[in-house]
Write an enzyme that holds these catalytic residues in place. Sequence first.
Site, PDB file in Angstrom:
ATOM      1  N   GLU A  37      30.247 -25.277  12.782  1.00 40.36           N
ATOM      2  CA  GLU A  37      28.922 -26.009  12.938  1.00 40.36           C
ATOM      3  C   GLU A  37      28.357 -26.990  11.916  1.00 40.36           C
ATOM      4  O   GLU A  37      28.575 -25.743  10.943  1.00 40.36           O
ATOM      5  CB  GLU A  37      28.227 -24.339  12.695  1.00 40.36           C
ATOM      6  N   GLU A  70      29.974 -15.540  14.255  1.00 33.69           N
ATOM      7  CA  GLU A  70      30.250 -14.985  12.612  1.00 33.69           C
ATOM      8  C   GLU A  70      30.216 -13.846  12.528  1.00 33.69           C
ATOM      9  O   GLU A  70      29.070 -12.979  11.692  1.00 33.69           O
ATOM     10  CB  GLU A  70      29.117 -16.134  12.034  1.00 33.69           C
TER      11      GLU A  70
HETATM   12  C1  GAL Z   1      24.723 -19.479  12.096  1.00 35.27           C
HETATM   13  C2  GAL Z   1      24.305 -19.557  13.924  1.00 35.27           C
HETATM   14  C3  GAL Z   1      24.375 -20.088  14.774  1.00 35.27           C
HETATM   15  C4  GAL Z   1      23.482 -20.266  14.419  1.00 35.27           C
HETATM   16  C5  GAL Z   1      22.769 -20.955  12.950  1.00 35.27           C
HETATM   17  C6  GAL Z   1      21.354 -21.811  11.684  1.00 35.27           C
HETATM   18  O1  GAL Z   1      24.984 -18.474  11.347  1.00 35.27           O
HETATM   19  O2  GAL Z   1      25.942 -19.326  14.289  1.00 35.27           O
HETATM   20  O3  GAL Z   1      23.853 -19.834  16.068  1.00 35.27           O
HETATM   21  O4  GAL Z   1      21.752 -19.948  14.227  1.00 35.27           O
HETATM   22  O5  GAL Z   1      23.782 -20.146  12.164  1.00 35.27           O
HETATM   23  O6  GAL Z   1      20.776 -22.227  12.483  1.00 35.27           O
END
Ligand code: GAL
Length: 778
Positions: free
Chosen positions: A196, A127
């Site tokens: 994600e 990110e």
């Molecule tokens: C994203 C990040 C993850 C985790 C998630 C929130 O921004 O890539 O590693 O932190 O947010 O749980």
Amino acid sequence: MWPDLIRKAKEGGLDAVETYVFWNAHEPVRRQYDFSGNLDLVRFLKTIRDEGLYAILRIGPYACAEWNYGGFPMWLHNMPGVSFRTKNDVFMNEMKNFTSLIVDMVKRERLFASQGGHIILAQIENEYGNVMKPYGEDGKSYINWCAQMADSLDIGVPWIMCQQAGAPKPMLETCNGWYCDQYKPKDPNTPKMWTENWTGWFKSWGGADPLRTAEDLAYSVARFFQKGGTLQNYYMYHGGTNFGRTSGGPYMTTTYDYNAPLDEYGNLNQPKWGHLKQLHHVLHSIEYTLTHGDVNTQKIDNSVTATVYETNDNKSSCFLSNTNTTTDANVNFGGINYFIPAWSISILPDCRGEAYNTAKVYAQTSMMIKRSNKAEDEPESLKWAWRPELIESASVHGKGDVFVNKIVDQKDMANDASDYLWYMTSVVLAKDDPMLNGTVTLRVADTGHVLHVFVNGKYIDSQWAKYGNNVAYVFEKNIKLSPGKNLISLLSVTVGFKNYEAKFDLVGAGIASPVELVLNMRNQTFVKDLSSNKWTYKIGLDGISNKFFNTDCASKPSSKWVSDQVPINRNFTWYKTTFKAPLGNKPVVVDLLGLGKGMAWVNGHSLGRYWPSYIADKKLCKTKPCDYRGRYSDKKCLSKCGEPTQRWYHVPRSFLNDGENTLILFEEFGGNPSWVQFQTVEVGSVCVNAYEGKVVELSCHNRPISKIEFASFGHPQGVCGSFKKSECESDVDAISILEKECVGKESCSFKISEDKFGKAYCEAKRLAVEAVCEDFTF
Ligand code: GAL
């Protein structure tokens, strides 16, 4: 737990397991690597392979994941001339060194798909696009360098960069978030990938329990594939526990349950797990049309859209989506009527029959319960011994190891070797010093997270950061000084280092300047700044350095544990007890209600930080009931406000012995250990609430169903645990039908029909059942 978790992931219909690689776990000291035990990355990857799944390797090596310092080792921060995540030779050398090490390790085992292995994608950075701006031109050079460096490692499978719009070639950009259906990669040749999909959210101390409903999570997935998505990954599918000091900051809890489909202990989180399993099954069944078909979209009414995937050989699959957040829809599509609830998507594998709707949940709900430890005769009354933490050398005598004429940030001084750091200084007052007459306030600027203050050996007070993003605060308390030398000892405690945001690595920790004595006299204020005094530092606590938590040390007769007059509400106190492991194989937790804050160990293994006295803020939970409709956010559907943020702590079975086990607590604030209890977490009862025509299953997960608590066919009301009959109900006794069908069995599956459950004279009939699982230890 790996094989069991991975098997449950496969059974849940996943094709691949995605994992981060935490740099600070594997290289805790520069050039000293650790891939042993739980850190055995190759073994983890092979376990995934052996279960028949693909893997996605997110090397980072910056990770975030609410993990301590985002996965960066603290030694890196303390290297001269280093600057993180930017064009900086020191940083880039180290990053390249670690990334190549991981790639070489994986290549040696031939695990990349290009070598015949199962790793289909690898990730570099994490990110960076979200935070790139403040790094300016150097940030751009850095991300280009990341791309070149990764590419030069020649892994033969694509590299991805998440949240990196227009990622430098040949990196592929991907999306992260609760929804990614609207996302479009900048390069039209990049497949639409979602690394994600947040299945819930994390928790910080003071925070409430997150819930992302199964309906909304399924909606986000179906919508993504409706809109041309190709790869979707759950973050987290299983979040587990942050043992030891691995939780990040500010203030991440030890549990990383995340309300994920597999809960912290590895149990199925139902109905989420089962509802997604059914979705995966339907999506797999239309893989051919999704990957070969042409796409056509038709607006059916104001809120419903049909998306048709049709192949040259006339095969087609359809999605009907209702994106309205309040209005259900009845539509006719291809001559057939469909009911599409608000905020839901139906999937029609052949464009005719509905195989799945994201808002119609038929998977069972499992209600988890905790049972006390039956291996103990009197589980509530563990026998405790105790010993004090020897704070006097710092608090009374001011003894330390390092001397500097300024206040040093905790990251720089303690190198993340411990949560605890003493800052000590002294002030000499002449007999006629006005400080001896007026009111003196000690004022300490603190960047987080917890502070305990002593003056001349006397405990003054403690303060800690409030729940929220800003963990900095100012400690102010009146103190009494004496003529001559006065010792000020400040014990600063960190609770995980920051893990996210631009330049998060530079955010302060511990005590900051100024530390001041403020004298108020005759309406005048005089300030004495102690910041450039001689400060003495002591890293860590005596009991932790001397490993009081090790079973060997704990059981040595010389080790001064005392069984008499075990104190309660005494700060800086060690407690020890022994216990028998709960029988059977159900996950084990320890209930630490009654304790304040500290650390816990079982047989020398750290369970992580505990803090049951931190109560989730009442204001966080809205009074409105949780509605799956509309966009989810971490503020929605929160629960357990007014209760401890985390009361139960996971004790993996692998930490336990058959014989005697030892629990050791270091209590920092003061608490009462007499309520501590070991318990197992298991399914208490299971429910189904589904429409006529559906085939449903009730399962007690390897234990028999012992009783049908409720069953009604017609218009039953309420939710699992509190179902109620309504006026419309068939006169056939559904309970006795299901008793015959299910009681004594581990699971039973049946079709909901009038043939089976009798006639009920109302529209849209449903069967609601609640079955109790046997209290069974083996
Ligand atoms: C994203 C990040 C993850 C985790 C998630 C929130 O921004 O890539 O590693 O932190 O947010 O749980």
